[in-house]
Structure formats: structure tokens, C-alpha cells
Scaffold this motif. Structure first.
Motif, PDB file in Angstrom:
ATOM      1  N   PHE A 118       0.823  -1.213   0.000  1.00 39.19           N
ATOM      2  CA  PHE A 118       0.000   0.000   0.000  1.00 39.19           C
ATOM      3  C   PHE A 118       0.853   1.257   0.000  1.00 39.19           C
ATOM      4  CE2 PHE A 118       0.573  -0.938   4.515  1.00 39.19           C
ATOM      5  CZ  PHE A 118       0.800   0.304   5.083  1.00 39.19           C
ATOM      6  N   SER A 119       0.209   2.336  -0.405  1.00 38.91           N
ATOM      7  CA  SER A 119       0.794   3.669  -0.343  1.00 38.91           C
ATOM      8  C   SER A 119      -0.184   4.589   0.380  1.00 38.91           C
ATOM      9  CB  SER A 119       1.055   4.214  -1.755  1.00 38.91           C
ATOM     10  OG  SER A 119       1.430   5.589  -1.695  1.00 38.91           O
ATOM     11  N   THR A 144      -8.850   3.175  -9.637  1.00 39.40           N
ATOM     12  CA  THR A 144      -8.995   1.816  -9.110  1.00 39.40           C
ATOM     13  C   THR A 144      -9.733   0.914 -10.088  1.00 39.40           C
ATOM     14  OG1 THR A 144     -10.997   2.488  -7.903  1.00 39.40           O
ATOM     15  CG2 THR A 144      -8.912   2.518  -6.694  1.00 39.40           C
ATOM     16  N   LEU A 200      -6.899  -3.689  -7.048  1.00 44.32           N
ATOM     17  CA  LEU A 200      -6.532  -2.364  -6.551  1.00 44.32           C
ATOM     18  C   LEU A 200      -7.722  -1.690  -5.886  1.00 44.32           C
ATOM     19  CD1 LEU A 200      -4.270  -0.102  -6.532  1.00 44.32           C
ATOM     20  CD2 LEU A 200      -5.395   0.773  -8.607  1.00 44.32           C
ATOM     21  N   PHE A 235      -3.885   3.790  -1.478  1.00 40.26           N
ATOM     22  CA  PHE A 235      -3.997   2.783  -2.540  1.00 40.26           C
ATOM     23  C   PHE A 235      -3.409   1.469  -2.040  1.00 40.26           C
ATOM     24  CE2 PHE A 235      -3.913   6.330  -5.825  1.00 40.26           C
ATOM     25  CZ  PHE A 235      -5.203   6.083  -6.288  1.00 40.26           C
ATOM     26  N   ARG A 236      -4.082   0.343  -2.382  1.00 39.87           N
ATOM     27  CA  ARG A 236      -3.598  -0.978  -1.958  1.00 39.87           C
ATOM     28  C   ARG A 236      -3.819  -2.006  -3.052  1.00 39.87           C
ATOM     29  NH1 ARG A 236      -4.580  -1.462   4.439  1.00 39.87           N
ATOM     30  NH2 ARG A 236      -4.896   0.747   4.874  1.00 39.87           N
ATOM     31  N   SER A 237      -2.876  -2.935  -3.143  1.00 39.74           N
ATOM     32  CA  SER A 237      -2.981  -4.061  -4.071  1.00 39.74           C
ATOM     33  C   SER A 237      -1.922  -5.091  -3.701  1.00 39.74           C
ATOM     34  CB  SER A 237      -2.780  -3.599  -5.519  1.00 39.74           C
ATOM     35  OG  SER A 237      -2.681  -4.703  -6.401  1.00 39.74           O
ATOM     36  N   ASP A 249       2.519  -4.775  -6.619  1.00 36.86           N
ATOM     37  CA  ASP A 249       3.236  -3.529  -6.324  1.00 36.86           C
ATOM     38  C   ASP A 249       3.264  -2.580  -7.516  1.00 36.86           C
ATOM     39  OD1 ASP A 249       3.942  -3.934  -3.612  1.00 36.86           O
ATOM     40  OD2 ASP A 249       5.535  -5.304  -4.212  1.00 36.86           O
ATOM     41  N   VAL A 292       0.122  -0.531  -7.545  1.00 39.37           N
ATOM     42  CA  VAL A 292       0.155   0.551  -6.552  1.00 39.37           C
ATOM     43  C   VAL A 292       0.994   1.716  -7.064  1.00 39.37           C
ATOM     44  CG1 VAL A 292       0.889   1.201  -4.223  1.00 39.37           C
ATOM     45  CG2 VAL A 292      -0.238  -1.002  -4.598  1.00 39.37           C
ATOM     46  N   ARG A 301       4.995   3.799   2.236  1.00 42.26           N
ATOM     47  CA  ARG A 301       4.930   2.879   1.101  1.00 42.26           C
ATOM     48  C   ARG A 301       5.433   1.524   1.570  1.00 42.26           C
ATOM     49  NH1 ARG A 301       3.908  -0.445  -2.012  1.00 42.26           N
ATOM     50  NH2 ARG A 301       4.314  -0.521  -4.258  1.00 42.26           N
TER      51      ARG A 301
END
Length: 410
Positions: free
Chosen positions: A213-214, A253, A260, A287-289, A292, A295, A324
Motif C-alpha cells: 500500500f501507499s 482503481t 486495486l 492505494f492498496r494491491s 506492487d 500501486v 509505502r
């Protein structure tokens, strides 16, 4: 000698009693990190650890450890637990399930008079939620050398109180060093905080890894003016630009990755008056996934959207990526241990990836780690209506007990 077994009634009594600490009228709890209510919860944890015969240690970050000796006490311990700090007006199950489930594992071993080969340690981590002091997972982060101790102590809440000052205020600034040490295995039982297990009708999951995630912080600076006389073509409205970015998060997204997700979760507006054009807006983007690259692509796109929104409204802006974390696959042997425990106990299970961050992310950097998930009803978490069926918590704890014994025998 009887095999160790989870005592559902004993466990439930402790859970219900613990839920009274910081209880809200809507059935949740309010125990943000280092609050008075969090201190009460910590005090109860220490009391119950000592009652279970554990040797309690508190480190420099306020992480609480309860150690149970093994037959070969010089071996690296099996560590397991979670956290008891909550979101503001959060749920009763988040984190606590893992700490009290770990305590029930020890109680079951005590009752059966079983001593494991390796020592065992239960842990209650500090500031997992990150709601009062950012970033989240601060206690485990310092323990795993992700964050510097002085950096952690200097974190401030919105009232200007620092983490270090508040840790001293509640008398949980311990003497033990908060630093990496030799850990054989780390397990963490937790509620899923998503809908998958309930949708599939399954009581438990072996967690294969955690989304990367960021976290970003954005500030738009415009110009306050009267909401009535100011023509629309002369406005520099920070809220309009913020709205554009919020919509862009939803668009991104839908295009940058199948798993995502993106959220604008915190927005502060100044002067926040009904008849004044907003001059300053500060907000966050998350943001998450498990991918990488997805993201990073999303972060790049939202930076462009922020720049464009500022240009359209004639604003200045600041952008900072405040955190991050890469996607984190857990240790395959630990995942297999959880799977083997579920199969031996004849519990249905699946394997899945977590969309939420956990202390296990950081422990995975210094020792083999994995997690056990139990269902969240309606996929709800981080709010007072969070709920998990008690039978599912018991199943998860039974699997935790079996998994801990397997790894502690190595």
C-alpha cells in the motif's frame, strides 16, 4: 495427560469482560493508542498474563510480552499475538481476538500441563491502528527495525502530544530494548475485515500474504472569500480540486489493477464555514494491491490528477507519500502449518491474501510468519458494528493452538 483444548466458556468470559473497557453505547470500543482506555486495556493484559504464569516484559515502545518457558529454554521462541488499541469508536474484535486467543492457547496448555520444546511468547503490540499516531504498526515497526525509536517517540497526535510523552504518561515506557531478536516463528490470529470468508461459508483462512500500500497526504491552498458576492470565475476553491481528486481515485482503481482499492479517508477543511469558499483542504489517499506495480502506477496517476486539479482552480499544492509498504508474501512453511492444523482438526478452510496491513507484515521481515483469519460478518470492520461469530473465533483459536504446538516442537 489430556491433549490441550480450547475452553470456549473461559475464553468468552475474558473476551466479554475485556469488551467493557472503553465500551461505546453502540456496542463498539474506543481505545486509541496510549489513551486512558488503552492503558486500562494494557493493565488487564498484564494482569491476565501474570495470572497465566507468564513472565511479563514491557519494552521501550510499550510492547507487552508474556513468556512461557520451554523444555529447551535457550531455543528461539514461538511468538504470537496482536494488539488491543482500537480505531476511534471501533469494533470489539479487531486485534483483541488475536491477543486473547493467544492467552487462551496458553491457558489450554497450562490446564493440560503441557510444556512445549521451545518457549512461547504472547505479544500485545503498540499502536497497530495508527489512528492517533501515524504511521500504523509503530510498535512492531520499531521492534523489526523498520522505524527508529526516536522517530516513533516524536510522532504527534492532532493535539500535539507525542508518542513518547504519552507512553510515559500512561506508565508503559518499558526498559527492555525494542529491537530485532531471534524469533523462531510468528503467528497472528485476526478477524478478516473483509467479506470473503462469510460469503464462502468458511470459518477460517490461512493467510498467504498482505497487500502492498501507499499512504499519501495532499494539501491544496486556495483563497478564502465570501460565498455570495464572489463570481464563480474568480474562485480558487480548494474543495473543488479535492472533489476532482476523490473522483479520480475511483476511476484509477477501476483501471490500474483487478484487486486495486483506493480511499480518501481523512479530509480537513479550513475555514470550514457555510458561507466561506474553502481556502485550504488537507486530505489523505490510500492505494492498496497485492501487485506492487499497480500501486506504483496508481500513485503516479494520482500525482498527475492532483497537479491538473490545482491548475484548474489556480491553487498551490503539496504532495507527500507518507508511507509505502510492498506486498508481503508470508512464509510458505508457516502457511502450510496453519493448513495442516486446520486439516488435522477437520475444519474447512481456504487460503487468501489480506487487504489490510498487520503487525505480521513487519515480523515477516525478521522471522517466518503467517496469519489465521476468522470471518467478519458482512465484511464490516473499523466501526462499532464489527462482529464475528463466537464459534468461528473458537475454530481459529483451536487452529492457532495446534499451529503453535507444531512450530514449538521443532
Amino acid at each position: 495427560m489430556a491433549d490441550p483444548a480450547v475452553d470456549s466458556e473461559r475464553f468468552r468470559q475474558k473476551f466479554d469482560s475485556f469488551s467493557e473497557i472503553g465500551a461505546t453505547d453502540a456496542g463498539g470500543v474506543n481505545r486509541p493508542a496510549l489513551s486512558d482506555e488503552n492503558k486500562q486495556a494494557r493493565d488487564r493484559v498484564v494482569e491476565w498474563f501474570e495470572d497465566a504464569g507468564l513472565d511479563v516484559t514491557i519494552d521501550e515502545m510499550g510492547n507487552i510480552f508474556g513468556r512461557r518457558d520451554g523444555e529447551e529454554d535457550d531455543l528461539a521462541p514461538v511468538l504470537f499475538g496482536s494488539h488491543v488499541d482500537s480505531q476511534y469508536n471501533g469494533g470489539r474484535f479487531d486485534g483483541v481476538t488475536g491477543v486473547l486467543g493467544a492467552l487462551e492457547v496458553v491457558e489450554a496448555l497450562n490446564e493440560a500441563d503441557v510444556t512445549t520444546r521451545r518457549p512461547l511468547e504472547i505479544v500485545c503490540w503498540s499502536n497497530e491502528e495508527g489512528v492517533r499516531f501515524q504511521p500504523d504498526m509503530l510498535g512492531s515497526g520499531v521492534f523489526c527495525d523498520v522505524f527508529d525509536l526516536d522517530y516513533a517517540y516524536a510522532r504527534e497526535d492532532k493535539d500535539g502530544n507525542t508518542f513518547g510523552e504519552e507512553l510515559e504518561r500512561i506508565s508503559y515506557k518499558g526498559d527492555a530494548p525494542c529491537e530485532p531478536r531471534d524469533i523462531h516463528t510468528y503467528f497472528e490470529m485476526h478477524v478478516e475485515q473483509g467479506p470473503f470468508l462469510e460469503q464462502e461459508g468458511l470459518p477460517v483462512a490461512a493467510v498467504e500474504g498482505v497487500f502492498g500500500f501507499s499512504w499519501m497526504n495532499v494539501t491544496f491552498e486556495g483563497q478564502a472569500n465570501h460565498a455570495g458576492p464572489t463570481p464563480m470565475n474568480m474562485r480558487h476553491d480548494a474543495m473543488v480540486a479535492t472533489s476532482d481528486v476523490i473522483q479520480a481515485v475511483r476511476r484509477i482503481t477501476a483501471t490500474e489493477g483487478t484487486d486495486l482499492v483506493g480511499t480518501v479517508g481523512s479530509v480537513d477543511v479550513w475555514p470550514n464555514a457555510i458561507n466561506v469558499i474553502p481556502e485550504t483542504v488537507e486530505f489523505t489517499v490510500d492505494f492498496r494491491s497485492y501487485d506492487d506495480d499497480a500501486v506504483d502506477a496508481a500513485v503516479g496517476r494520482i500525482q498527475q490528477e492532483i497537479e491538473w486539479a490545482a491548475e484548474r482552480e489556480g491553487l498551490d499544492y503539496e504532495f507527500e507519500q507518507i508511507m509505502r509498504v510492498d506486498a508481503d508474501p508470508f512464509h510458505e512453511a508457516c502457511i502450510d502449518t496453519v493448513v495442516a492444523a486446520a486439516e488435522e482438526l477437520d475444519h474447512n478452510y481456504t487460503r487468501l491474501v489480506s487487504g489490510a496491513g498487520h503487525d505480521a507484515n513487519y515480523l515477516n521481515k525478521i522471522c517466518p510468519s503467517s496469519m489465521i483469519f476468522v470471518p467478519s460478518v458482512d465484511g464490516i470492520s473499523h466501526r462499532e458494528s464489527e462482529f464475528t461469530e463466537w464459534e468461528d473465533i473458537v475454530v481459529g483459536t483451536e487452529i492457532l493452538l495446534e499451529a503453535v504446538q507444531k512450530r514449538a516442537a521443532e
